[in-house]
Motif scaffolding. Structure first.
Motif, mmCIF file in Angstrom:
data_model
loop_
_atom_site.group_PDB
_atom_site.id
_atom_site.type_symbol
_atom_site.label_atom_id
_atom_site.label_comp_id
_atom_site.label_asym_id
_atom_site.label_seq_id
_atom_site.Cartn_x
_atom_site.Cartn_y
_atom_site.Cartn_z
ATOM 1 N N UNK A 1 -49.171 -51.109 3.065
ATOM 2 C CA UNK A 1 -49.910 -50.516 4.192
ATOM 3 C C UNK A 1 -49.356 -51.045 5.511
ATOM 4 N N UNK B 1 -62.708 -52.749 -0.908
ATOM 5 C CA UNK B 1 -61.849 -52.176 0.131
ATOM 6 C C UNK B 1 -60.453 -51.947 -0.387
ATOM 7 N N UNK C 1 -58.543 -55.804 7.125
ATOM 8 C CA UNK C 1 -58.638 -55.663 5.670
ATOM 9 C C UNK C 1 -59.002 -56.979 4.992
ATOM 10 N N UNK D 1 -50.799 -44.035 1.014
ATOM 11 C CA UNK D 1 -50.914 -45.256 1.823
ATOM 12 C C UNK D 1 -51.735 -45.051 3.090
ATOM 13 N N UNK D 2 -52.833 -44.352 2.967
ATOM 14 C CA UNK D 2 -53.721 -44.219 4.132
ATOM 15 C C UNK D 2 -54.430 -45.549 4.341
ATOM 16 N N UNK D 3 -54.756 -45.857 5.597
ATOM 17 C CA UNK D 3 -55.454 -47.106 5.896
ATOM 18 C C UNK D 3 -56.914 -46.955 5.466
ATOM 19 N N UNK D 4 -57.358 -47.744 4.461
ATOM 20 C CA UNK D 4 -58.669 -47.504 3.858
ATOM 21 C C UNK D 4 -59.835 -47.818 4.791
ATOM 22 N N UNK E 1 -46.258 -49.208 6.218
ATOM 23 C CA UNK E 1 -46.548 -47.871 6.751
ATOM 24 C C UNK E 1 -46.861 -47.964 8.241
ATOM 25 N N UNK F 1 -60.042 -47.060 7.958
ATOM 26 C CA UNK F 1 -60.138 -46.130 9.083
ATOM 27 C C UNK F 1 -60.498 -44.748 8.555
ATOM 28 N N UNK G 1 -60.141 -49.049 -3.130
ATOM 29 C CA UNK G 1 -60.229 -47.657 -2.707
ATOM 30 C C UNK G 1 -59.057 -47.256 -1.812
ATOM 31 N N UNK G 2 -58.099 -48.138 -1.679
ATOM 32 C CA UNK G 2 -56.968 -47.831 -0.787
ATOM 33 C C UNK G 2 -56.163 -46.646 -1.317
ATOM 34 N N UNK H 1 -54.345 -53.922 10.859
ATOM 35 C CA UNK H 1 -54.313 -53.696 9.403
ATOM 36 C C UNK H 1 -54.667 -54.976 8.637
#
Lengths: 231, 215
Positions: free
Chosen positions: A123, A227, A145, B86-89, A126, B91, A230-231, A141
Motif C-alpha cells: 500500500x 483493518x 493504519x 491495493x486500495x487504501x482501506x 502504491x 479511506x 479488509x485491505x 498510510x
C-alpha cells in the motif's frame, strides 16, 4: 466504603501524574524503536530488542538499582541532568516517571511493532507511485493504519506506569506526596495495623484500571487486524 | 507521447536485458510467468533499480545509469495498476480516487474526477469503503485512482488475473475505453492470449528476461 482519604487521593493523583508523564515520555522513542525493529534488519538488532524487552523479565529491583547507579546524584546521567538542566531525578517524582517509562516501554514497543508489521507495504508502494513522498506516505498510510496498535501500546504503557512498584521504590524510595505512588501507598498501608481498609480500596482501584487498560488495548489490537484483513 | 526503455538486471538467479519502445495506445508485454514482465514495470515505476540502462518518457529521463539519473517513484508520474487493487482501506472510495489527484501539479493535470468516474462507472461508489466493493469495482477504482494522478504512462500488471471470468468481462470494456481515450502509452502485462488479442495494438513477447518478438 469507597470514600478516599486525602492521603489516598494523593497517591492516586501521583500515580496518574507519573503514568501520564511516563507514557508521553516513552511515546516518541517507543514508536521509533517499534518502527526500526519492525522494518529494518541491522547488525545488533537482537541486542537492541533485548535491551528494550529486558525490563519484562529482569527483576524490577535490578532495573531500579541500575537506574540508581546511572541517574542517582553520583551517577553520570544523574550529574548531567543536575548540572545541565538543574533537574534532580533520584528520589523525585520525575525519577518515578522515568522508572515507570522504562518498565512500560517493552509493552508499548511490542504492541506498536506488531501493528507496524501488519501494515501492507505494498500500500505504501502504491502511495509512492501516486506521487506521495516518504513523509507523506508515512503520515497518510503507515501511521493511520498502525494507529490502533499505537494507541493500544500507549494504554498498556500507561497502565503499567500507573502501577509500577519494584523499580520505582528501589530508585526513588517511598516519600508521601513525592514518590509514593498508588502501589507504594498500598504497600505502606499494609505495614500499619490500621491500613487494611485503605489498602483494599486502592487495590480495587488498581484492578479496575488494569482491567480497563487490557480490555481497551485488546479492542484496539483487534481493530488493527480487521483493518488489515479488509485491505 | 512516447516511451523507451533499455535496461539490464543481473542477479544470481535471474538476468534480464530488454529494450523496446512504446507509442500511445496499449502495448502488451506478453509471456509466461517468471519471464520478468513485472520486473520491467517495477523498474519503470522506480521500485526496482536496473543495474544498467535508460528509461525515458516523452523525452524526460526517469533513469539513466550513465548520467546517474534516478527519479524517485513519486516524481516519475507513472500510474501503476496492480493485480490486486491495493486500495487504501482506511479511506473512502472518494479519498482513494483523490489521493494522487491532490498531489499532482495543477499544470500537469489532465484527468478530472467527474470525467474519470463516468468513464469507469464508479461515480455512485464515492462514499463507500473499499472493503464493501466487489473485486471488479475495486479494480475500476484503482484504475481511476491511478488515472487521476495524471500519469504520463500507465502500467497495468495483470489487472484481470485476480478476477473471475464474469468480472473480467465487466472490466475489459473500460480498459478499451481508456485505451481509446487516453493519449498516453499503456504497458499491459499479461500471460492471457485472449486479452492481448482483444486489447493490444502492439505486442512485445518476453521470455527468460529477453524480448523474443515485437509485433
Amino acid at each position: 466504603m469507597f470514600e478516599l482519604s486525602p492521603a489516598e487521593w494523593e497517591a492516586v493523583g501521583l500515580s496518574l501524574k507519573v503514568g501520564l508523564w511516563a507514557t508521553l515520555l516513552s511515546l516518541p522513542p517507543g514508536f521509533f524503536l517499534a518502527y526500526v525493529l519492525a522494518r529494518f534488519q541491522f547488525p545488533l538488532k537482537s541486542l537492541v530488542s533485548g535491551l528494550v524487552y529486558m525490563p519484562l523479565v529482569l527483576p524490577p529491583v535490578v532495573t531500579g538499582m541500575l537506574l540508581l547507579l546511572l541517574f542517582g546524584s553520583r551517577g553520570p546521567a544523574g550529574r548531567f541532568f543536575e548540572e545541565v538542566f538543574g533537574i534532580t531525578i533520584a528520589f523525585r517524582w520525575t525519577g518515578a516517571a522515568l522508572a515507570a517509562a522504562i518498565m512500560g516501554l517493552p509493552l508499548m514497543v511490542r504492541a506498536m511493532r506488531i501493528s507496524i508489521e501488519a501494515v501492507d507495504r505494498r500500500l505504501e508502494l502504491a502511495a509512492r507511485t501516486l506521487g506521495a513522498g516518504w513523509w507523506r506516505t508515512f503520515l497518510t498510510i503507515t501511521l493511520p493504519l498502525s494507529l490502533p496498535g499505537v494507541i493500544a501500546g500507549a494504554i498498556l504503557a500507561f497502565a503499567k506506569s500507573f502501577g509500577e512498584f519494584g523499580a520505582t521504590i528501589t530508585f526513588v524510595g517511598n516519600i508521601p506526596g513525592e514518590t509514593q505512588t498508588l502501589p507504594i501507598a498500598i504497600y505502606s498501608f499494609l505495614q500499619s495495623p490500621t491500613g487494611e481498609g485503605p489498602a483494599i480500596r486502592l487495590a480495587v482501584l488498581s484492578v479496575a484500571v488494569s482491567m480497563i487498560a487490557i480490555i481497551g488495548s485488546e479492542w484496539m489490537e483487534r481493530r488493527v487486524l480487521t483493518r488489515v484483513a479488509t485491505a | 507521447m512516447s516511451f523507451d526503455i533499455d535496461v539490464e538486471v543481473r542477479r544470481s538467479d535471474f538476468a534480464l536485458k530488454v529494450a523496446f519502445e512504446a507509442a500511445p495506445g496499449l502495448t502488451a508485454l506478453f509471456g509466461p510467468s517468471g519471464a520478468g514482465k513485472t520486473s520491467i514495470l517495477n523498474m519503470i515505476a522506480g521500485v526496482l533499480k536496473p543495474a544498467r540502462g535508460r528509461i525515458a518518457v516523452d523525452g524526460q529521463v526517469l533513469f539513466d545509469s550513465e548520467t546517474r539519473v534516478d527519479l524517485k517513484s513519486e516524481h516519475r508520474r507513472v500510474g501503476y495498476i496492480f493485480q490486486d487493487a491495493r486500495l487504501f482501506p482506511h479511506m473512502s472510495v472518494g479519498g482513494n480516487l483523490l489521493y494522487g489527484y491532490r498531489l499532482a501539479s495543477k499544470a500537469g493535470r489532465y484527468a478530472e474526477p467527474d470525467h474519470v468516474m463516468n468513464l469507469l462507472g464508479i461515480a455512485g461508489l464515492v462514499e463507500r469503503r473499499p472493503a464493501s466493493l466487489s473485486g471488479g469495482e475495486q479494480q475500476r477504482v484503482a484504475i481511476g485512482r491511478a488515472l487521476l494522478s495524471s500519469p504520463r504512462l500507465l502500467l497495468m500488471d495483470e489487472p484481470l488475473a485476480a478476477l473471475d471470468d464474469a468480472r473480467k468481462l465487466e472490466i475489459l470494456p473500460y480498459i478499451e475505453r481508456l485505451r481509446d481515450e487516453l493519449r498516453i502509452p499503456i504497458l499491459y502485462v499479461t500471460h492471457a492470449r485472449a486479452e492481448v488479442e482483444r486489447l493490444a495494438a502492439a505486442v512485445i513477447g518476453i521470455e527468460n528476461g529477453r524480448v523474443t518478438s515485437l509485433t
